[in-house]
Design a protein around this motif. Structure first.
Motif, PDB file in Angstrom:
ATOM      1  N   ALA A  21      41.746  90.623  15.733  1.00  0.00           N
ATOM      2  CA  ALA A  21      39.992  90.743  15.363  1.00  0.00           C
ATOM      3  C   ALA A  21      39.166  89.461  15.802  1.00  0.00           C
ATOM      4  O   ALA A  21      38.254  89.842  16.462  1.00  0.00           O
ATOM      5  N   ASP A 145      44.128  95.578  10.056  1.00  0.00           N
ATOM      6  CA  ASP A 145      43.150  96.800  10.387  1.00  0.00           C
ATOM      7  C   ASP A 145      44.038  97.922   9.865  1.00  0.00           C
ATOM      8  O   ASP A 145      43.452  98.935   9.582  1.00  0.00           O
ATOM      9  N   ASP A 176      41.101  96.825  14.992  1.00  0.00           N
ATOM     10  CA  ASP A 176      40.848  95.167  15.447  1.00  0.00           C
ATOM     11  C   ASP A 176      40.037  95.102  16.469  1.00  0.00           C
ATOM     12  O   ASP A 176      38.775  94.182  16.735  1.00  0.00           O
ATOM     13  N   LEU A 207      36.891  93.893   8.602  1.00  0.00           N
ATOM     14  CA  LEU A 207      37.578  95.206   8.738  1.00  0.00           C
ATOM     15  C   LEU A 207      37.148  96.136   7.919  1.00  0.00           C
ATOM     16  O   LEU A 207      36.990  97.123   8.450  1.00  0.00           O
TER      17      LEU A 207
END
Length: 408
Positions: A21, A145, A176, A207
Motif C-alpha cells: 500500500a 489489506d 492495498d 487500509l
C-alpha cells in the motif's frame, strides 16, 4: 511517448515503506516521472519473499516487484545505526516526498517521524500509510489489506455466495492497490498546497478508511439505521436481471440492470425469447421481482443452451449490459486491455512479460514512464551516495560505521 515533460519530473521521492500500500503510491509517482528511491533495511523488504509462500503463482521473474516497485532505484540503509540515519537526513534535505508505513514505535526509534524529518526539511511532504489510521484505540496496530481493509470493513462478510457460505477471502493486494492510490492523491494535494503556501505537510491514509470507502454503499446504509442483508442464494435472487448465469461451455456471465426498465425491453430479443415480453409474470418491475425465482430459472435454461461467445455477440448486438466472468489468465492477449492502456509494454526487454499492469489513471497530452525494472535490494546505493555528495572516503567511513549493514 510525446516530447512533453512528465508531470512529476523533477520531484524527488523516498520510499521508506514495505509490502504494497505504501510503495505503490510512490510507484504511481514514478509512472508520472518522479525520481523514486526505494530505501530498504539490510534484511530487505519482506514483500520480496511473498511469492515464496505456498499457493502463490510461480514465475521466473519477480512479478510482484515489477508491478509494485518498478522504475525505482534501490538504496540499502540500516536506520538503526547513526551513520544510516545521517545518510537519510542528507537525502531528506533535498527530497520532496517521503512515504512510510513503519509502525509508530519504529518511526520514533529510527527518527522517521514527521516532526523529525520536517525539522530537516520544512518543505517535505510526508506520506503516512497505516492499517487503522493515525488516531484511536487501534492506531499503531499491525494489519494488512486482508485484515484491515477486507475483513474489518464488512466486505469479507458481505461478499459471499449465499448466507450459509463462508466469508470470502480477498486476493493479494486487492485492498492495498486502491489504498495506495488514495495516498498518492493526498500527496498530490499536499504538493499543490506547498506550491501555493511554501509549506510542507503530513498526509495519510489507511487500509481501514479505504475498506469502508469501498464498502460505502452498505456501510452508509448501516450508519443510517438500515439492516444490511446478506445476498440470497443465486437461484433465489430478488432480481433476476442482476444475477449471474452459466453458459453451455461452463463460463459465467453477469447481468446488471441498473436501469431495469430499459434493459428489460432489450433482453428478451437478445435471448430469442420475445414471448417473455407478453408474460404477465414479467410485465412490470414489481411482477418481475415477485417472480424473480421463476425468471431466474428461465434465464438459466436459455443462457445454458449457448456458449459464452454466442451471448457476448447477442448482448452486444442488442445493447444488453453484461459482464463476462474472466479468468485472470484471460488478460494475456486481451485487446481491450492493451488498446485502452490498462497494460503497457515495458521500456526495456527482459522484464519477464510483454506487458505490465499500468497505474489506472492518465492525463491526456502528458506522457507516462514506460515501466523499468524494479531494483534489486540496494542496487543503486553507491550511485545514490555519490549523487548526494559522498566521496570514496566518506562512503568507506559510512560502511565502517554500519550504515549499510554487515553484508554491503
Amino acid at each position: 511517448m510525446n516530447n512533453e515533460t512528465m508531470i512529476l519530473e523533477g520531484i524527488k521521492v523516498l520510499d521508506v515503506a514495505s509490502f504494497i500500500a505504501g510503495p505503490v503510491a510512490t510507484t504511481v509517482m514514478a509512472d508520472f516521472g518522479a525520481k523514486v528511491i526505494k530505501l530498504e533495511p539490510p534484511a530487505g523488504d519482506g514483500y520480496r519473499k511473498l511469492t515464496e509462500l505456498a499457493g502463490m503463482p510461480e514465475a521466473e521473474e519477480p512479478y510482484h516487484m515489477l508491478v509494485d516497485n518498478r522504475s525505482k532505484r534501490g538504496l540499502c540503509l540500516d536506520l538503526t545505526m547513526e551513520a544510516g540515519r545521517e545518510v537519510l537526513h542528507c537525502l531528506v534535505k533535498d527530497t520532496d516526498v517521503l512515504v512510510t508505513n513503519y509502525m509508530p514505535e519504529v518511526r520514533e526509534k529510527l527518527g522517521l517521524r514527521y516532526e523529525d524529518l520536517a525539522a530537516v526539511n520544512p518543505r517535505l511532504i510526508y506520506g503516512s500509510m497505516s492499517a487503522y489510521g493515525e488516531a484511536g484505540p487501534e492506531a499503531g496496530q499491525t494489519g494488512f489489506d486482508t485484515t484491515a481493509y477486507w475483513a474489518r470493513s464488512g466486505l469479507m462478510d458481505l461478499v459471499r455466495p449465499d448466507p450459509d457460505g463462508n466469508p470470502a477471502r480477498s486476493m493479494p493486494g486487492q485492498g492495498d492497490h486502491p489504498t495506495g492510490l488514495a495516498l498518492f492523491s493526498a500527496i498530490l494535494l499536499a504538493l499543490l498546497r506547498r506550491e501555493r503556501t511554501g509549506k510542507g505537510s503530513m498526509v495519510h491514509s489507511s487500509l481501514l478508511a479505504n475498506g469502508y470507502w469501498a464498502n460505502a454503499y452498505m456501510a452508509q446504509a448501516a450508519l443510517c439505521g438500515a439492516a444490511v442483508p446478506l445476498r440470497p442464494r443465486r437461484e433465489l435472487a430478488v432480481n433476476a436481471l442482476s444475477n449471474y448465469y452459466k453458459s453451455k461451455d461452463g463460463r459465467w456471465l453477469m447481468l446488471t440492470a441498473a436501469n431495469e426498465g430499459k434493459e428489460w425491453t432489450r433482453l428478451p430479443a437478445a435471448l430469442g425469447r420475445h414471448d417473455l415480453m407478453e408474460d404477465p409474470r414479467f410485465a412490470t418491475l414489481e411482477t418481475r421481482q415477485e417472480n424473480a425465482e421463476a425468471l431466474t430459472a428461465i434465464l438459466d435454461e436459455v443462457i445454458g443452451g449457448q456458449d459464452v461467445d454466442y451471448w457476448r455477440n447477442a448482448f452486444r448486438e442488442h445493447r444488453v449490459t453484461a459482464g463476462f466472468v474472466s479468468r485472470t489468465e484471460d488478460i494475456y492477449g486481451d485487446e481491450q486491455a492493451i488498446q485502452s492502456g490498462a497494460v503497457v509494454p515495458g521500456a526495456v526487454a527482459g522484464l519477464g512479460a510483454n506487458y505490465i499492469i499500468d497505474s489506472p489513471l492518465w492525463v491526456e497530452g502528458s506522457p507516462k514512464q514506460a515501466p523499468l525494472p524494479a531494483p534489486e535490494q540496494g542496487e543503486h546505493t553507491l550511485e545514490i551516495l555519490v549523487e548526494a555528495g559522498y566521496d570514496e572516503a566518506g562512503i568507506a567511513n559510512l560502511r565502517a560505521h554500519g550504515a549499510f549493514g554487515s553484508d554491503f
